[in-house]
Design a protein around this motif. Structure first.
Motif, PDB file in Angstrom:
ATOM      1  N   HIS A  47       0.826  -1.197   0.000  1.00 43.38           N
ATOM      2  CA  HIS A  47       0.000   0.000   0.000  1.00 43.38           C
ATOM      3  C   HIS A  47       0.868   1.258   0.000  1.00 43.38           C
ATOM      4  O   HIS A  47       1.708   1.446   0.865  1.00 43.38           O
ATOM      5  N   VAL A  48       0.663   2.072  -1.010  1.00 47.58           N
ATOM      6  CA  VAL A  48       1.244   3.417  -1.112  1.00 47.58           C
ATOM      7  C   VAL A  48       0.074   4.299  -1.527  1.00 47.58           C
ATOM      8  O   VAL A  48      -0.606   3.997  -2.504  1.00 47.58           O
ATOM      9  N   SER A  49      -0.175   5.360  -0.791  1.00 50.35           N
ATOM     10  CA  SER A  49      -1.370   6.182  -1.041  1.00 50.35           C
ATOM     11  C   SER A  49      -1.382   6.833  -2.415  1.00 50.35           C
ATOM     12  O   SER A  49      -2.402   6.828  -3.098  1.00 50.35           O
ATOM     13  N   SER A  50      -0.267   7.433  -2.823  1.00 49.30           N
ATOM     14  CA  SER A  50      -0.223   8.100  -4.125  1.00 49.30           C
ATOM     15  C   SER A  50       1.232   8.373  -4.507  1.00 49.30           C
ATOM     16  O   SER A  50       2.148   8.164  -3.714  1.00 49.30           O
ATOM     17  N   LEU A  51       1.393   8.885  -5.694  1.00 58.38           N
ATOM     18  CA  LEU A  51       2.727   9.224  -6.183  1.00 58.38           C
ATOM     19  C   LEU A  51       3.434  10.217  -5.264  1.00 58.38           C
ATOM     20  O   LEU A  51       4.636  10.111  -5.020  1.00 58.38           O
ATOM     21  N   ILE A  52       2.699  11.158  -4.707  1.00 60.14           N
ATOM     22  CA  ILE A  52       3.334  12.203  -3.910  1.00 60.14           C
ATOM     23  C   ILE A  52       3.564  11.802  -2.453  1.00 60.14           C
ATOM     24  O   ILE A  52       4.174  12.559  -1.707  1.00 60.14           O
ATOM     25  N   THR A  53       3.104  10.609  -2.072  1.00 54.95           N
ATOM     26  CA  THR A  53       3.372  10.142  -0.712  1.00 54.95           C
ATOM     27  C   THR A  53       4.475   9.096  -0.659  1.00 54.95           C
ATOM     28  O   THR A  53       4.776   8.583   0.418  1.00 54.95           O
ATOM     29  N   LEU A  54       5.073   8.792  -1.814  1.00 60.65           N
ATOM     30  CA  LEU A  54       6.178   7.831  -1.826  1.00 60.65           C
ATOM     31  C   LEU A  54       7.290   8.311  -0.900  1.00 60.65           C
ATOM     32  O   LEU A  54       7.597   9.500  -0.837  1.00 60.65           O
ATOM     33  N   GLU A  55       7.898   7.367  -0.208  1.00 58.24           N
ATOM     34  CA  GLU A  55       9.012   7.659   0.693  1.00 58.24           C
ATOM     35  C   GLU A  55      10.319   7.232   0.031  1.00 58.24           C
ATOM     36  O   GLU A  55      10.313   6.471  -0.938  1.00 58.24           O
ATOM     37  N   GLU A  56      11.420   7.698   0.561  1.00 61.31           N
ATOM     38  CA  GLU A  56      12.743   7.344   0.025  1.00 61.31           C
ATOM     39  C   GLU A  56      12.920   5.822  -0.044  1.00 61.31           C
ATOM     40  O   GLU A  56      13.480   5.298  -1.006  1.00 61.31           O
TER      41      GLU A  56
END
Length: 109
Positions: A47-56
């Motif tokens: 689960h990743v919320s969106s492109l802009i919430t990706l973490e390093e």
């Protein structure tokens, strides 16, 4: 629609999908309610919320996801002459799980 259709339905197995390409961390499949004649969705299995919430720490996952998207886009382009690769953010993103659409043809009205 659920907040995260991809985790709640697709990845859980509740909704069966026709797979196009799958890796350990990514699934690409034909959209269950297509908006275009060719409509494939690519999602990370994590689960990743969106492109802009990706973490390093998601960089490897993003690379794998883009690799799958590139392969699927190449197949669609070869078979249909062209494709679009789309992701939505904010209010445009119905399901709050990072996903990309690989589509071809004119949108259904």
């Amino acid at each position: 629609m659920t907040e995260d259709f991809y985790c709640d339905e697709v990845l859980s197995g509740k909704t069966e999908v026709e797979k196009v390409l799958e890796t350990n961390n990514v699934l690409a499949y034909y959209h269950t309610k297509p908006f275009w004649p060719v409509h494939i969705v690519a999602i990370p299995k994590k689960h990743v919320s969106s492109l802009i919430t990706l973490e390093e720490e998601d960089n490897e996952l993003l690379l794998e996801l883009l690799h799958v998207i590139r392969k699927v886009a190449a197949i669609v382009t070869e078979e249909h002459g062209a494709c679009r690769v789309i992701t939505n953010l904010g209010e445009y993103q119905d399901s709050k799980h990072l996903h990309w659409h690989i589509v071809s043809g004119e949108a259904f009205r």
